[in-house]
Structure formats: structure tokens, C-alpha cells
Design a protein around this motif. Structure first.
Motif, mmCIF file in Angstrom:
data_model
loop_
_atom_site.group_PDB
_atom_site.id
_atom_site.type_symbol
_atom_site.label_atom_id
_atom_site.label_comp_id
_atom_site.label_asym_id
_atom_site.label_seq_id
_atom_site.Cartn_x
_atom_site.Cartn_y
_atom_site.Cartn_z
ATOM 1 N N LEU A 125 -4.621 -63.166 2.728
ATOM 2 C CA LEU A 125 -5.256 -62.055 3.443
ATOM 3 C C LEU A 125 -4.180 -61.258 4.158
ATOM 4 O O LEU A 125 -3.452 -61.792 4.996
ATOM 5 N N GLY A 126 -4.067 -59.964 3.822
ATOM 6 C CA GLY A 126 -3.050 -59.123 4.432
ATOM 7 C C GLY A 126 -3.434 -58.638 5.816
ATOM 8 O O GLY A 126 -4.605 -58.658 6.204
ATOM 9 N N PHE A 127 -2.451 -58.167 6.569
ATOM 10 C CA PHE A 127 -2.689 -57.668 7.927
ATOM 11 C C PHE A 127 -3.673 -56.505 7.940
ATOM 12 O O PHE A 127 -4.422 -56.325 8.898
ATOM 13 N N ALA A 198 -4.405 -62.948 13.020
ATOM 14 C CA ALA A 198 -5.649 -63.140 13.780
ATOM 15 C C ALA A 198 -6.530 -61.886 13.810
ATOM 16 O O ALA A 198 -7.752 -61.993 13.621
ATOM 17 N N PRO A 199 -5.995 -60.682 14.047
ATOM 18 C CA PRO A 199 -6.868 -59.498 14.026
ATOM 19 C C PRO A 199 -7.532 -59.274 12.669
ATOM 20 O O PRO A 199 -8.711 -58.903 12.604
ATOM 21 N N ALA A 200 -6.796 -59.492 11.584
ATOM 22 C CA ALA A 200 -7.376 -59.310 10.248
ATOM 23 C C ALA A 200 -8.462 -60.342 9.983
ATOM 24 O O ALA A 200 -9.496 -60.026 9.378
ATOM 25 N N GLU A 230 -4.969 -72.721 13.522
ATOM 26 C CA GLU A 230 -5.565 -72.364 14.817
ATOM 27 C C GLU A 230 -5.087 -71.010 15.314
ATOM 28 O O GLU A 230 -5.835 -70.283 15.973
ATOM 29 N N GLU A 231 -3.854 -70.637 15.024
ATOM 30 C CA GLU A 231 -3.333 -69.346 15.475
ATOM 31 C C GLU A 231 -4.062 -68.194 14.783
ATOM 32 O O GLU A 231 -4.421 -67.200 15.435
ATOM 33 N N ALA A 232 -4.284 -68.309 13.494
ATOM 34 C CA ALA A 232 -5.002 -67.245 12.776
ATOM 35 C C ALA A 232 -6.451 -67.139 13.231
ATOM 36 O O ALA A 232 -7.063 -66.076 13.142
ATOM 37 N N ALA A 233 -6.987 -68.249 13.737
ATOM 38 C CA ALA A 233 -8.378 -68.272 14.205
ATOM 39 C C ALA A 233 -8.494 -67.991 15.699
ATOM 40 O O ALA A 233 -9.598 -68.077 16.259
#
Length: 236
Positions: A125-127, A198-200, A230-233
Motif C-alpha cells: 500500500l503506497g503513501f 499510518a495515514p494511508a 503497530e506503527e502502521a496501525a
């Protein structure tokens, strides 16, 4: 949709590798498509020794879902990276790799459908919400396999040249499986890690379905798993 949140990149990669390997163990042909890029690097490090020299996995055939052709080179950027990260370390025979490139793209979907379609696809998943070569402003939900102009958006040329040794190697187009083709795959797994994603991730899970955020359409897939650290979430 299944949502799996692991503690860190290592745990996320272990889970993604396990799911990918599990789909290979069938008594029939299995067609899978895997992503290049930095996110799956550890996934392939885990998978390669589990696959190498295993004749009982000769039923697995591999497809790239996008390609950036390079003038003067036999393979494009995607296949080059997949060779380095996975195909070569795992000793995957050329006979089991079905490349999407500038010679094959017009008939690639016909080939895929003739062998029962893609069973599994591992995606990043890209930014900006891109996946495969489906960047904002580049493709539309109804697209199958398409050529995208290297000048389709104001920053497209710059993004592509970053992958090349010399700017003059840039083709006028790159290739990608569009949303319609990706959605035909029987099972999708998306991986994302790090705070920068995380924003994406939040937009993917909570935003509307629209072409401006290409990955949003994947939420409609009936067999989708999203694996995060956890960081991406962290914004959920």
C-alpha cells in the motif's frame, strides 16, 4: 476483510510469509502474483529457503502485476527486483514465471484466465493509496491491463526515473494490472508497515471509495486480508 495487526515489521513479515506459503500447498496448479518494493523484502527472505529445491511446489506459477520497462535491458524494474529478492534466492525456474512486459501485456489477461485465474496476490500500500501501478490520476476502476503514460501526472516522470540508472532509459509508458484485473484475483493480501504508512492505512479503512485513492476499491474484495505492524496501525 480480515485485519491483522502485528507488533513489528518482523512479525508482520512472518505472518505474510506464512499466508503466502500456505496457499502454495495444493494438489493443483497455483497462480500467484507478488509485489516488488521495500516492504516485502523480509517476507521473501523468510520464504526463499522454504521454497528452494522443493519439487512438491513446482505447481506454483508466478506473475508480476506491473512493470517499468527499461530501454536497452531485457527485463524491467519490477522483474529485476523480484529476481534479486525472491526468484533467484528461491531458485524459481524460468518456466514457472509468466512475465508481464511490453511484449506480453496485450495477451496477459487471456493467459491468466486460460489457467483458471490468479489464486493469490501479495500487495503493498503506497503513501498516496497506490497499489501495483495504479497511482492517483493514472488508472480507473474499470481498467484491466493497461499502459500508463510516463507523463500521466505532473510527478510521474520523476517517480519513474528514480528507478533507472539514466533518464534516457525511460520508456514512454509503464504497464500495470488495473483495478478490474486485480479484483478478479481469488485472494488479496495487503501489507503495510511503519508510521509513514499510518495515514494511508487510516484513509484506506475509513475513507470513501474513489479513483483519487486507488486502493479504496480493494475494500470491496470478498477475500481481502490487511496485515499491519503497530506503527502502521497507530492512527486507527
Amino acid at each position: 476483510m480480515k485485519l491483522i495487526i502485528e507488533k513489528d515489521y518482523e512479525a508482520m513479515s512472518q505472518t505474510a510469509a506464512t499466508l503466502t506459503l500456505a496457499r502454495m500447498y495444493q494438489n493443483r496448479r497455483v497462480n500467484i502474483s507478488i509485489t516488488a518494493g521495500s516492504t516485502p523484502k523480509r517476507v521473501y527472505e523468510i520464504m526463499a529457503p522454504q521454497v528452494k529445491d522443493k519439487s512438491y511446489l513446482d505447481n506454483v506459477y508466478y506473475y508480476n502485476f506491473d512493470e517499468i520497462p527499461v530501454k536497452g535491458e531485457k527485463v524491467g524494474i519490477t522483474m529485476r527486483d523480484l529476481n534479486t529478492m525472491y526468484f533467484t534466492p528461491a531458485a524459481i525456474s524460468r518456466e514457472r514465471i509468466v512475465p508481464l512486459n511490453e511484449q506480453t501485456y496485450t495477451t496477459q489477461m487471456e493467459r491468466i484466465r486460460s489457467v483458471g485465474g490468479l489464486d493469490f496476490m501479495l500487495l503493498g500500500l503506497g503513501f498516496d493509496g497506490h497499489y501495483c501501478g495504479n497511482l492517483p490520476g493514472a488508472t480507473h476502476f474499470e481498467d484491466e491491463i493497461v499502459t500508463v503514460s510516463s507523463y500521466a501526472t505532473p510527478d510521474m516522470e520523476k517517480r519513474l526515473i528514480k528507478n533507472l540508472d539514466r533518464p534516457e532509459q525511460l520508456f514512454d509508458f509503464y504497464l500495470t494490472m488495473g483495478p478490474k484485473a486485480v479484483m478478479e484475483t481469488k485472494e488479496l493480501v495487503i501489507i503495510a508497515n511503519g508510521k509513514r504508512k499510518a495515514p494511508a492505512v487510516k484513509e484506506f479503512l475509513t475513507g470513501t471509495i474513489r479513483n483519487e485513492f486507488p486502493a479504496s476499491v480493494l475494500k470491496l474484495h470478498p477475500n481481502l486480508t490487511l496485515i499491519l505492524d503497530e506503527e502502521a496501525a497507530s492512527l486507527l
